[in-house]
Design a protein around this motif. Structure first.
Motif, PDB file in Angstrom:
ATOM      1  N   TYR A 246       5.880 -15.007   4.361  1.00  0.00           N
ATOM      2  CA  TYR A 246       7.023 -15.846   3.981  1.00  0.00           C
ATOM      3  C   TYR A 246       7.711 -15.230   2.772  1.00  0.00           C
ATOM      4  O   TYR A 246       7.031 -14.723   1.866  1.00  0.00           O
ATOM      5  CB  TYR A 246       6.570 -17.269   3.623  1.00  0.00           C
TER       6      TYR A 246
ATOM      7  N   GLN B  35      14.121 -16.603  -2.009  1.00  0.00           N
ATOM      8  CA  GLN B  35      15.087 -16.926  -0.957  1.00  0.00           C
ATOM      9  C   GLN B  35      16.399 -16.147  -1.102  1.00  0.00           C
ATOM     10  O   GLN B  35      17.089 -15.899  -0.126  1.00  0.00           O
ATOM     11  CB  GLN B  35      15.369 -18.427  -0.932  1.00  0.00           C
TER      12      GLN B  35
ATOM     13  N   TRP C  63      17.034 -13.227   1.232  1.00  0.00           N
ATOM     14  CA  TRP C  63      17.217 -13.508   2.650  1.00  0.00           C
ATOM     15  C   TRP C  63      18.637 -13.181   3.107  1.00  0.00           C
ATOM     16  O   TRP C  63      19.599 -13.352   2.371  1.00  0.00           O
ATOM     17  CB  TRP C  63      16.940 -14.988   2.914  1.00  0.00           C
TER      18      TRP C  63
ATOM     19  N   GLN D  46      17.728 -24.928   5.418  1.00  0.00           N
ATOM     20  CA  GLN D  46      18.169 -24.344   4.151  1.00  0.00           C
ATOM     21  C   GLN D  46      18.995 -25.333   3.330  1.00  0.00           C
ATOM     22  O   GLN D  46      18.799 -25.462   2.122  1.00  0.00           O
ATOM     23  CB  GLN D  46      18.996 -23.075   4.410  1.00  0.00           C
TER      24      GLN D  46
ATOM     25  N   THR E 265      11.061 -22.046   9.246  1.00  0.00           N
ATOM     26  CA  THR E 265      11.127 -21.827   7.796  1.00  0.00           C
ATOM     27  C   THR E 265      10.939 -20.353   7.456  1.00  0.00           C
ATOM     28  O   THR E 265      11.604 -19.828   6.567  1.00  0.00           O
ATOM     29  CB  THR E 265      10.078 -22.673   7.036  1.00  0.00           C
TER      30      THR E 265
ATOM     31  N   GLY F  14      13.858 -17.886   5.629  1.00  0.00           N
ATOM     32  CA  GLY F  14      13.632 -17.403   4.271  1.00  0.00           C
ATOM     33  C   GLY F  14      13.056 -18.426   3.323  1.00  0.00           C
ATOM     34  O   GLY F  14      13.114 -18.270   2.109  1.00  0.00           O
ATOM     35  N   LEU F  15      12.506 -19.500   3.872  1.00  0.00           N
ATOM     36  CA  LEU F  15      11.926 -20.571   3.054  1.00  0.00           C
ATOM     37  C   LEU F  15      10.408 -20.404   2.983  1.00  0.00           C
ATOM     38  O   LEU F  15       9.822 -19.637   3.730  1.00  0.00           O
ATOM     39  CB  LEU F  15      12.285 -21.929   3.659  1.00  0.00           C
ATOM     40  N   SER F  16       9.780 -21.173   2.094  1.00  0.00           N
ATOM     41  CA  SER F  16       8.329 -21.086   1.975  1.00  0.00           C
ATOM     42  C   SER F  16       7.644 -21.851   3.106  1.00  0.00           C
ATOM     43  O   SER F  16       8.275 -22.639   3.796  1.00  0.00           O
ATOM     44  CB  SER F  16       7.875 -21.623   0.605  1.00  0.00           C
TER      45      SER F  16
END
Length: 104
Positions: free
Chosen positions: A17, A21, A24, A53, A92, A96-98
């Protein structure tokens, strides 16, 4: 740790991950999707990714599937059709999210 994705060097967790962000972009998203077995990101995929997002930017939290259903107006069946075997984990990661806390 760092990883090169679509020609960009990005910081990632052990599970892949993105840590930051701001690193991304859509090229990275497409490459991660391919790694997860999704060949082409359709408008449906982007609808989910953009909702995640936007919601994260507004709340500071990764939305749950229930929130994606209610607030994002995206049904569970649609989510599983777009992102089989763990829609929130995959969406996710591609976005580009955790990693969602609710997912193991």
């Amino acid at each position: 740790m760092q990883k090169v994705i679509a020609g960009y060097t990005v910081d990632v967790t052990q599970e892949g991950y993105l840590v930051n962000q701001s690193q991304w972009n859509k090229d990275i998203a497409s490459e991660i999707a391919k790694e997860l077995g999704i060949e082409d990101l359709t408008p449906g995929h982007w609808k989910v990714i953009e909702f995640l997002q936007k919601d994260f930017a507004e709340t500071g939290k990764i939305p749950t599937i229930r929130r994606v259903n209610k607030v994002g107006n995206i049904g569970t069946q649609e989510l599983y059709a777009l992102f089989p075997e763990g829609p929130l984990l995959k969406a996710t990661k591609i976005g580009g999210l955790s990693k969602p806390v609710s997912c193991v």
